[in-house]
Motif scaffolding. Structure first.
Motif, PDB file in Angstrom:
ATOM      1  N   GLN B   6       1.392   3.769   6.873  1.00 18.97           N
ATOM      2  CA  GLN B   6       0.396   3.890   5.737  1.00 18.97           C
ATOM      3  C   GLN B   6       0.439   5.130   4.762  1.00 18.97           C
ATOM      4  O   GLN B   6      -0.267   6.569   5.088  1.00 18.97           O
ATOM      5  CB  GLN B   6      -0.736   3.257   5.561  1.00 18.97           C
ATOM      6  CG  GLN B   6      -1.054   1.891   6.340  1.00 18.97           C
ATOM      7  CD  GLN B   6      -2.463   1.624   6.120  1.00 18.97           C
ATOM      8  OE1 GLN B   6      -2.617   1.001   7.467  1.00 18.97           O
ATOM      9  NE2 GLN B   6      -2.739   1.165   5.340  1.00 18.97           N
ATOM     10  N   CYS B  23       2.479  -0.381   2.802  1.00 15.85           N
ATOM     11  CA  CYS B  23       3.130  -0.446   4.598  1.00 15.85           C
ATOM     12  C   CYS B  23       4.050  -0.278   4.278  1.00 15.85           C
ATOM     13  O   CYS B  23       5.471  -1.635   3.715  1.00 15.85           O
ATOM     14  CB  CYS B  23       2.199  -1.331   4.606  1.00 15.85           C
ATOM     15  SG  CYS B  23       2.711  -1.609   6.384  1.00 15.85           S
ATOM     16  N   TRP B  35      -3.221  -7.315   7.436  1.00 15.44           N
ATOM     17  CA  TRP B  35      -3.591  -6.520   6.465  1.00 15.44           C
ATOM     18  C   TRP B  35      -4.884  -6.907   6.686  1.00 15.44           C
ATOM     19  O   TRP B  35      -5.284  -8.517   6.801  1.00 15.44           O
ATOM     20  CB  TRP B  35      -3.202  -6.641   5.275  1.00 15.44           C
ATOM     21  CG  TRP B  35      -2.139  -5.692   4.984  1.00 15.44           C
ATOM     22  CD1 TRP B  35      -0.802  -6.361   4.283  1.00 15.44           C
ATOM     23  CD2 TRP B  35      -2.415  -4.897   4.105  1.00 15.44           C
ATOM     24  NE1 TRP B  35      -0.230  -5.202   3.903  1.00 15.44           N
ATOM     25  CE2 TRP B  35      -0.876  -4.197   3.671  1.00 15.44           C
ATOM     26  CE3 TRP B  35      -3.309  -3.925   4.765  1.00 15.44           C
ATOM     27  CZ2 TRP B  35      -1.078  -2.495   3.368  1.00 15.44           C
ATOM     28  CZ3 TRP B  35      -2.592  -2.258   4.223  1.00 15.44           C
ATOM     29  CH2 TRP B  35      -1.717  -1.813   3.272  1.00 15.44           C
ATOM     30  N   LEU B  76       0.199  -4.457   0.316  1.00 12.98           N
ATOM     31  CA  LEU B  76      -0.650  -5.247  -0.500  1.00 12.98           C
ATOM     32  C   LEU B  76      -1.390  -5.273  -1.680  1.00 12.98           C
ATOM     33  O   LEU B  76      -0.907  -4.414  -2.328  1.00 12.98           O
ATOM     34  CB  LEU B  76      -2.303  -5.571   0.686  1.00 12.98           C
ATOM     35  CG  LEU B  76      -3.398  -5.910   0.549  1.00 12.98           C
ATOM     36  CD1 LEU B  76      -2.775  -7.680   0.984  1.00 12.98           C
ATOM     37  CD2 LEU B  76      -4.274  -5.280   0.917  1.00 12.98           C
ATOM     38  N   TYR B  89      -8.075   0.297   4.058  1.00 13.70           N
ATOM     39  CA  TYR B  89      -7.488  -1.526   4.685  1.00 13.70           C
ATOM     40  C   TYR B  89      -6.462  -0.923   5.694  1.00 13.70           C
ATOM     41  O   TYR B  89      -5.993  -0.024   5.833  1.00 13.70           O
ATOM     42  CB  TYR B  89      -6.647  -1.665   3.439  1.00 13.70           C
ATOM     43  CG  TYR B  89      -7.764  -2.308   2.501  1.00 13.70           C
ATOM     44  CD1 TYR B  89      -8.735  -1.289   1.461  1.00 13.70           C
ATOM     45  CD2 TYR B  89      -7.490  -3.447   2.212  1.00 13.70           C
ATOM     46  CE1 TYR B  89      -9.587  -1.607   0.950  1.00 13.70           C
ATOM     47  CE2 TYR B  89      -8.777  -3.847   1.167  1.00 13.70           C
ATOM     48  CZ  TYR B  89     -10.020  -3.337   0.392  1.00 13.70           C
ATOM     49  OH  TYR B  89     -10.490  -4.098  -0.248  1.00 13.70           O
ATOM     50  N   CYS B  91      -3.183  -2.015   7.881  1.00 19.02           N
ATOM     51  CA  CYS B  91      -1.161  -2.788   7.977  1.00 19.02           C
ATOM     52  C   CYS B  91      -1.781  -2.567   9.060  1.00 19.02           C
ATOM     53  O   CYS B  91      -1.081  -1.712  10.301  1.00 19.02           O
ATOM     54  CB  CYS B  91      -0.383  -2.021   7.144  1.00 19.02           C
ATOM     55  SG  CYS B  91       1.349  -2.995   6.847  1.00 19.02           S
TER      56      CYS B  91
END
Lengths: 118, 112
Positions: B6, B23, B35, B76, B89, B91
């Protein structure tokens, strides 16, 4: 329905003490995983249980770490002689099963146990 | 080695603006991709997942992600961000060895 639960939510201990962390997976889930999340980092895999198969312990960082699971239910992660570098959030996850290519591989996580070793 | 990257450690967007979190994965075959979102003091919550089929997947809370094999990406997106979307967040790829491989995470801040 109930999700993955973990206890305690927070644990403060002194260096050198042993700690036990508990995980209750989602009912019916045969696979259970433990992860460690250090501050500001992603998750590190620790250990995985699948039914009655031998657990995959390849992620355990040292022999001070061990885990058990009773059947397809509760699991405990034990850290002996804790060190300050063990301070982290310990997350448990469960999934229906672990068969390649199947929906059951989706892992559902508990809220974690935040461990602080002084 | 299999890995998930990321590139953005921290992103700030204004409320109502669109969002895209990047990602990239490194994997020989088509991986299973996820995710997850982690709000402060909360556990990881699954937003969406890709196993096969349609490369545009819809998730909860208005999120979607698109799998692009040619770019080894699984970004995302959300068309309009809400203040409650502020979180970290992750991945995640699932490898054939049965382990989840996590990216380092992207922290999202939302400006009023």
């Amino acid at each position: 329905g109930a999700g993955v639960s973990q206890s305690p939510s927070n644990k403060v201990t002194e260096k050198g003490k042993d700690v036990e962390l508990r995980c209750d997976p989602i009912s019916g889930h045969t696979a259970l995983y433990w992860y460690r999340q250090r501050l500001g980092q992603g998750l590190e895999f620790l250990i995985y249980f699948q039914g009655n198969s031998a657990p995959d312990k390849s992620g355990l960082p040292s022999d001070r770490f061990s885990a058990e699971r009773t059947g397809e239910s509760v699991s405990t992660l034990t850290i002996q002689r804790t060190q300050q570098e063990d301070s982290a959030v310990y997350l448990c996850a469960s999934s229906l099963w672990r068969v390649s290519g199947r929906e059951g591989e989706t892992q559902y996580f508990g809220p974690g146990t935040r461990l602080l070793v002084l | 080695a299999q890995s998930v990257t990321q590139p953005d450690i921290h992103i700030t967007v204004s409320e109502g603006a669109s969002l895209e979190l990047r990602c990239n994965y490194s994997y020989g075959a088509t991986p299973y991709l996820f995710w997850y979102v982690q709000s402060p003091g909360q556990g990881l919550q699954l937003l969406l997942k890709y196993f096969s089929g349609d490369t545009l997947v819809q998730g909860i809370k208005g999120f979607e992600a698109e799998f692009k094999r040619s770019q080894s990406s699984f970004n995302l997106r959300k068309p309009s961000v809400h203040w409650s979307d502020a979180a970290e967040y992750f991945c995640v790829a699932y490898n054939q060895g049965g382990k989840l491989i996590f990216g380092q995470g992207t922290e999202l801040s939302v400006k009023p």
